[in-house]
Enzyme design. Structure first.
Site: not given
Length: 358
Positions: A11, A101, A198
């Site tokens: 979102v 990252c 992740c």
């Protein structure tokens, strides 16, 4: 401006892209494919690397009416983030893969490709602020303290910041972002926030490391060098860890014990009382600067965890590293973590923690 909006499928990045469209920028959405097989990284709506996330990002781009592409960064992510993560644990250190990252992928590889294609900036849904003045671009904490993500952006340099946008950083609470997403007709308005790492879909970091590094039995020692337990690989432990030790010999005082040192060469893990984790001095290597190199000794606030406390400290910086002297002892600081230093709410830079001392 021509802006490349990095859309994770969450979102925050969707609303960030929407605000850029409202501001009149020419916006193109891009989702980063970070695995050759997305289902191996994350299942459900918990992260930023699943097949579902790429579909969510595409649907959001359709609602916003902007072009959308998927860029394959799987090989570079595997080398710069996943392999680095494994190598750091194998060396007895504790890395932050989200920070890596940002440094190597989102604000290096993506920005490099975007600028080559004629884009002026990369935008993300991070909660942080950039301010321009006096010919410089400065990075600040988000006004939404509970969601502030400036820590994981502390590795960015001046050139990267000049081409970075964070539309959510000024005055936005998470509830407002979700309400705004719903009002815009974005179906991911109620999608849960991402958690954990992740590329470890189960959340089992030790199991993931075992699969990459194998199992190797070793001893758990107390401060006197006595064996008080056994383990299946020192790479699964981090300084400050309390749970998962399974010690066979209880402490004489009955108090809990924590990992105080990891020795990958001897394959041993040392444990001790919480007091033995006290740190007053941090030695940092590979320093980075968000604006410019600041030599000498100066007062700062230092943060060593993404959601940790900002601690008063004195920083002495050289071209090769930094020495941080904390005003009060901190506990459980592990080599490999990042120390990010602030001037109030302004991010000055960061360094990788190489060693600590009481």
């Amino acid at each position: 401006m021509r802006v490349l909006a990095a859309m994770s499928g969450g979102v925050d990045s969707a609303v960030a892209a929407a605000r850029l469209v409202d501001a009149g920028h020419e916006v193109v959405g891009v989702h980063l494919a970070l695995s050759k097989n997305p289902e191996t990284y994350r299942s459900g709506a918990r992260g930023c690397c699943s097949l579902e996330d790429s579909h969510d990002a595409r649907r959001a781009a359709d609602v916003l009416g902007i072009p959308f592409y998927v860029w394959d960064f799987a090989e570079r992510f595997a080398e710069d983030v996943v392999s680095d993560f494994v190598a750091e644990y194998a060396a007895g250190r504790t890395p932050n893969p989200c920070l890596r990252c940002n440094e190597k992928i989102k604000f290096a590889a993506v920005l490099e490709r975007g600028r080559a294609l004629g884009f002026d900036a990369v935008a993300t849904g991070h909660y942080a602020r950039v301010r321009t003045g006096g010919g410089r671009v400065s990075l600040y904490r988000s006004r939404e303290a509970a969601k502030d993500q400036s820590y994981v952006l502390g590795v960015l340099d001046a050139d990267q910041l000049q081409h970075s946008l964070f539309p959510l950083g000024d005055d936005t609470a998470k509830a407002q972002v979700r309400a705004e997403a719903a009002a815009r007709g974005l179906s991911l308005a109620k999608k849960p926030d991402s958690h954990d790492i992740c590329f470890i879909p189960t959340g089992d970091t030790a199991g993931f490391l075992h699969s990459r590094l194998g199992r190797r039995s070793g001893d758990i020692l107390d401060g006197a060098g006595e064996v008080v337990g056994a383990h299946s690989g020192s790479h699964q432990f981090t300084v400050g860890q309390r749970h998962g030790l399974h010690l066979s010999v209880p402490a004489a005082d009955g108090q809990p014990r924590y990992v105080t040192a990891v020795d990958p060469v001897r394959n041993t893990v040392t444990v001790g009382p919480r007091a033995s984790l006290a740190v007053r001095v941090i030695e940092g290597i590979r320093p980075t600067w968000t604006e410019q190199y600041v030599p000498g000794t100066w007062d700062a606030l230092v943060q060593v965890r993404a959601h940790g406390e900002a601690m008063p400290a004195t920083v002495t910086a050289s071209a090769d590293g930094v020495r941080i002297e904390l005003a009060a002892a901190a506990f459980g600081i592990a080599p490999g973590q990042a120390a990010v230093y602030y001037d109030g709410d302004r991010v000055v830079g960061s360094a990788t923690i190489a060693a600590t001392a009481a």
